[in-house]
Design an enzyme around this catalytic site. Structure first.
Site, short mmCIF file in Angstrom:
data_model
loop_
_atom_site.label_atom_id
_atom_site.label_comp_id
_atom_site.label_asym_id
_atom_site.label_seq_id
_atom_site.Cartn_x
_atom_site.Cartn_y
_atom_site.Cartn_z
N THR A 88 134.47 113.39 58.11
CA THR A 88 135.02 114.67 58.53
C THR A 88 136.52 114.67 58.30
O THR A 88 137.21 113.70 58.60
CB THR A 88 134.73 114.96 60.01
OG1 THR A 88 133.32 115.15 60.18
CG2 THR A 88 135.43 116.23 60.48
N PHE A 119 140.06 116.35 59.29
CA PHE A 119 140.74 117.08 60.36
C PHE A 119 142.11 117.53 59.88
O PHE A 119 142.74 116.86 59.06
CB PHE A 119 140.93 116.19 61.59
CG PHE A 119 139.65 115.80 62.29
CD1 PHE A 119 139.22 116.48 63.42
CD2 PHE A 119 138.90 114.73 61.82
CE1 PHE A 119 138.06 116.11 64.07
CE2 PHE A 119 137.72 114.36 62.46
CZ PHE A 119 137.30 115.06 63.59
#
Length: 284
Positions: free
Chosen positions: A172, A174
Site C-alpha cells: 500500500t 500512503f
C-alpha cells in the site's frame, strides 16, 4: 509542528503501522473516517495525516481522490508499506474451532486462499484492526479476524496463521499530508510532483494538454480520471510525474498543461520513496 499524526482506522491498522515506521516518536490519532483524519490536520489537532492512496492489488482508494483536492491539505511525502495479514482469534481458539472470519472487504479479498482452505464464512467489517477488537470483545472461539500483527498485540489475540495474504507483492502506498505546503528543494534527488487538473471543453484538449510531457521527456507515472459531483461531463484528473516544477522541462510541460486546462493545482512536490527504485529494478 504539532507532533501528532492522524490516520483513518482503529489502533493496530496498517495506517497505524505506517505512522510508526515514518514517525516513531509521534503520537498517533486514530480517526473513524478519512474526513475525520483530514479535519484533524485542518483544525490543528494533528500536524500531519497518513492516508492510503492506492494498493498494488486493490487499486486506488477512491475516496481519497475526491477528498484530497478539496481538503486544502498538501502532500509532503509518501511511504510504501508491504501488507501482511495474520489470522487471529482469542487465546482459547485454534484452527479447528474457528468458523467465521471478519475483516475489511479488501483484506478478505486478498486472503481468499486461507478462507477457502479452512472453509470459513467471511464477514465484512469496517476496518481490519476494528475487526480484531470486535473478535477480542466477543470472546467467541469460533470467530477470527484478518488483521496486521500489531492488532493482535493490542487486543490480546493469538495468531493462528501468519502472513496469509495471497500475493507476496501486496503493498500500500500512503501519502503524508500537511496543512501547509512543504515543497522539497529542487536538485535534492528523485522527486514526485502530484497535481489535479480539468481540461477545457475543446476537441482533443486532453491530448493537447498532455503532449507537453511527452515532448519535454517527462515521465508521467500516474493519470486517473474521476467524475465530480456525479456529473458525466465534470471530469477531473489526478496525475503524478517524476521531477520538480522548477526543472526546466517540467516547468514547460506544466505551462502547456495549464494553457489547455480550466484548472490546474499542484498538490505536492516531495521526495520519491526508495521503494520506487525497487519497482523500476523489478520491471527491468
Amino acid at each position: 509542528m504539532n507532533k501528532v499524526i492522524s490516520f483513518q482506522g482503529e489502533p493496530g491498522a496498517n495506517s497505524h503501522i505506517a505512522c510508526d515506521e515514518v514517525f516513531p516518536d509521534w503520537q498517533v490519532l486514530p480517526s473513524p473516517t478519512f474526513e475525520d483524519a483530514f479535519a484533524a490536520v485542518d483544525e490543528g489537532q494533528a500536524g500531519l495525516a497518513m492516508i492510503p492512496i492506492e494498493n498494488s492489488i486493490a487499486g486506488r482508494v477512491a475516496d481519497i481522490h475526491h477528498l484530497l483536492p478539496t481538503s486544502g491539505l498538501h502532500i509532503i511525502g509518501e511511504h510504501f508499506l508491504p501488507i501482511h495479514f495474520q489470522l487471529m482469534a482469542i487465546p482459547e481458539a485454534n484452527l479447528g474451532t474457528i468458523k467465521s472470519v471478519h475483516s475489511h472487504v479488501h483484506a478478505l479479498g486478498q486472503c481468499r486462499k486461507i478462507i477457502r482452505k479452512l472453509g470459513l464464512k467471511a464477514h465484512v467489517a469496517g476496518d481490519t484492526a476494528g475487526s480484531a477488537r470486535e473478535v477480542s470483545e466477543w470472546k467467541d472461539p469460533s470467530k477470527a479476524s484478518l488483521a496486521p500483527r500489531m492488532a493482535a498485540n493490542i487486543y490480546g489475540l493469538k495468531i493462528l496463521a501468519e502472513d496469509v495474504e495471497d500475493e507476496a507483492h501486496n503493498t500500500t502506498r500512503f501519502v503524508i499530508l500537511s496543512k501547509t505546503p512543504q515543497w522539497v528543494a529542487a536538485g535534492k534527488g528523485p522527486t514526485v510532483t502530484s497535481f489535479v487538473f480539468r481540461v477545457r471543453n475543446l476537441p482533443a484538449a486532453l491530448y493537447k494538454a498532455l503532449g507537453g510531457f511527452a515532448t519535454n521527456g517527462i515521465n508521467m507515472t500516474k493519470l486517473e480520471s474521476y467524475m465530480l459531483e456525479g456529473e458525466f461531463l465534470a471530469t477531473q484528473f489526478y496525475a503524478e510525474v517524476d521531477g520538480h516544477p522548477d526543472d526546466v522541462n517540467l516547468k514547460r510541460a506544466l505551462e502547456e498543461l495549464e494553457f489547455f486546462s480550466r484548472e490546474l493545482r499542484i498538490l505536492g512536490v516531495y521526495p520519491a520513496h526508495l521503494f520506487r527504485e525497487k519497482i523500476k529494478e523489478a520491471a527491468e
